[in-house]
Design an enzyme around this catalytic site. Sequence first.
Site, mmCIF file in Angstrom:
data_model
loop_
_atom_site.group_PDB
_atom_site.id
_atom_site.type_symbol
_atom_site.label_atom_id
_atom_site.label_comp_id
_atom_site.label_asym_id
_atom_site.label_seq_id
_atom_site.Cartn_x
_atom_site.Cartn_y
_atom_site.Cartn_z
ATOM 1 N N ASN A 9 33.277 -0.687 23.111
ATOM 2 C CA ASN A 9 34.183 -1.777 23.496
ATOM 3 C C ASN A 9 35.399 -1.122 24.140
ATOM 4 O O ASN A 9 36.242 -0.560 23.447
ATOM 5 C CB ASN A 9 34.574 -2.580 22.251
ATOM 6 C CG ASN A 9 35.604 -3.654 22.560
ATOM 7 O OD1 ASN A 9 35.941 -3.877 23.729
ATOM 8 N ND2 ASN A 9 36.119 -4.309 21.534
ATOM 9 N N TRP A 10 35.434 -1.186 25.453
ATOM 10 C CA TRP A 10 36.518 -0.498 26.172
ATOM 11 C C TRP A 10 37.860 -1.206 25.993
ATOM 12 O O TRP A 10 38.898 -0.649 26.335
ATOM 13 C CB TRP A 10 36.188 -0.415 27.668
ATOM 14 C CG TRP A 10 35.088 0.544 28.023
ATOM 15 C CD1 TRP A 10 34.300 1.276 27.155
ATOM 16 C CD2 TRP A 10 34.662 0.906 29.348
ATOM 17 N NE1 TRP A 10 33.415 2.050 27.861
ATOM 18 C CE2 TRP A 10 33.604 1.845 29.208
ATOM 19 C CE3 TRP A 10 35.055 0.529 30.626
ATOM 20 C CZ2 TRP A 10 32.958 2.408 30.308
ATOM 21 C CZ3 TRP A 10 34.403 1.086 31.726
ATOM 22 C CH2 TRP A 10 33.378 2.013 31.566
ATOM 23 N N LYS A 11 37.836 -2.439 25.516
ATOM 24 C CA LYS A 11 39.059 -3.259 25.415
ATOM 25 C C LYS A 11 39.768 -3.246 26.776
ATOM 26 O O LYS A 11 39.103 -3.187 27.805
ATOM 27 C CB LYS A 11 39.939 -2.760 24.265
ATOM 28 C CG LYS A 11 39.147 -2.695 22.941
ATOM 29 C CD LYS A 11 39.991 -2.529 21.733
ATOM 30 C CE LYS A 11 39.083 -2.487 20.496
ATOM 31 N NZ LYS A 11 39.807 -2.351 19.239
ATOM 32 N N GLU A 167 33.555 -5.633 11.282
ATOM 33 C CA GLU A 167 34.731 -4.850 11.663
ATOM 34 C C GLU A 167 35.902 -5.239 10.760
ATOM 35 O O GLU A 167 36.593 -6.225 11.029
ATOM 36 C CB GLU A 167 35.119 -5.141 13.122
ATOM 37 C CG GLU A 167 34.072 -4.721 14.133
ATOM 38 C CD GLU A 167 34.706 -4.358 15.474
ATOM 39 O OE1 GLU A 167 34.409 -3.273 15.961
ATOM 40 O OE2 GLU A 167 35.503 -5.152 16.013
ATOM 41 N N SER A 212 37.415 2.408 13.733
ATOM 42 C CA SER A 212 37.688 3.845 13.679
ATOM 43 C C SER A 212 36.441 4.699 13.473
ATOM 44 O O SER A 212 36.463 5.689 12.747
ATOM 45 C CB SER A 212 38.745 4.150 12.607
ATOM 46 O OG SER A 212 39.958 3.478 12.913
ATOM 47 N N GLY A 233 35.534 1.449 19.546
ATOM 48 C CA GLY A 233 36.678 1.217 20.427
ATOM 49 C C GLY A 233 37.119 2.524 21.058
ATOM 50 O O GLY A 233 36.491 3.027 21.992
ATOM 51 N N GLY A 234 38.204 3.093 20.527
ATOM 52 C CA GLY A 234 38.828 4.288 21.114
ATOM 53 C C GLY A 234 37.860 5.397 21.501
ATOM 54 O O GLY A 234 37.955 5.953 22.601
HETATM 55 P P1 13P Z 1 38.411 1.423 17.140
HETATM 56 O O1 13P Z 1 37.090 2.145 17.176
HETATM 57 O O2 13P Z 1 39.367 1.896 18.191
HETATM 58 O O3 13P Z 1 38.983 1.386 15.760
HETATM 59 O O4 13P Z 1 38.097 -0.109 17.532
HETATM 60 C C1 13P Z 1 37.095 -0.774 16.880
HETATM 61 C C2 13P Z 1 36.845 -2.055 17.585
HETATM 62 O O5 13P Z 1 37.649 -2.960 17.547
HETATM 63 C C3 13P Z 1 35.600 -2.203 18.360
HETATM 64 O O6 13P Z 1 35.396 -3.504 18.734
#
Ligand code: 13P
Length: 251
Positions: A9-11, A167, A212, A233-234
């Site tokens: 998820n690149w956000k 999540e 995370s 995410g990150g």
């Molecule tokens: P992180 O991996 O940055 O904690 O984000 C998780 C997330 O929200 C994936 O949708």
Amino acid sequence: MRKKLVAGNWKMHGNKEQNQELLNAIIAGMPRMRSGECVVCVPYPYLSQVQLLLQNTFIKLGAQNVNQFAKGAYTGEVSAEMLNDFGCHYVIVGHSERRAVYGENDQTVALKYAAAQKSNMVPILCVGETSEQREADVTEQVIFKQLNAVIENSGVSSLVNAVIAYEPVWAIGTGKTATPQQAQDVHSYIRKSIAMLDPEVASALTILYGGSVKADNASQLFAMPDIDGGLIGGASLIATDFISICQSVQN
Ligand code: 13P
């Protein structure tokens, strides 16, 4: 066998140059997956660019949100058919950032889930509790309510064409990962709740953990019996980390 999946998820990150660099590095570093599936959920403006970059690769394309309506006067919104037009296979619905920042409630999320399926996409339905809810010991009730809204609207059989992502809100972007056992407990609760309605659907359902997930903790999480992969995410923005996480899911 349940499908294993790693979804990035690149956000709201990336630009044309970075996207190309990131995907080229991922594809070069991991030309295919032995088992399981890999998807990147990218910001809307880059769907077309990423669709082209992913042509003839094993990586699938996804989006991060979808509007619940088919079309109409909804300025700034994007429909499921539009995502389909760009070859999206997956779309995230009900991410906690959408729920918290944009006020999406369980009913809206249930409609978005249905809209995605109507356009032949697989919704990745996010559920999860806040730290206050965990401390108040209502995690299961919160998850049940989030899941139930979708089941009431689309039926339990709709989960055949869906993925669930657990999540915990307190683990997202905080570096505070749920322990493998904490995550397993909730995943097992989700699977058991669904099994009460339809055991076959429950045992075939892919349930991802998100919050995370990093290259150094993915293997322990994915080793748990009810964790079928991750929503990342990150770490999905760093080619070597994402490759390593995708490799962990195949072991
Ligand atoms: P992180 O991996 O940055 O904690 O984000 C998780 C997330 O929200 C994936 O949708």
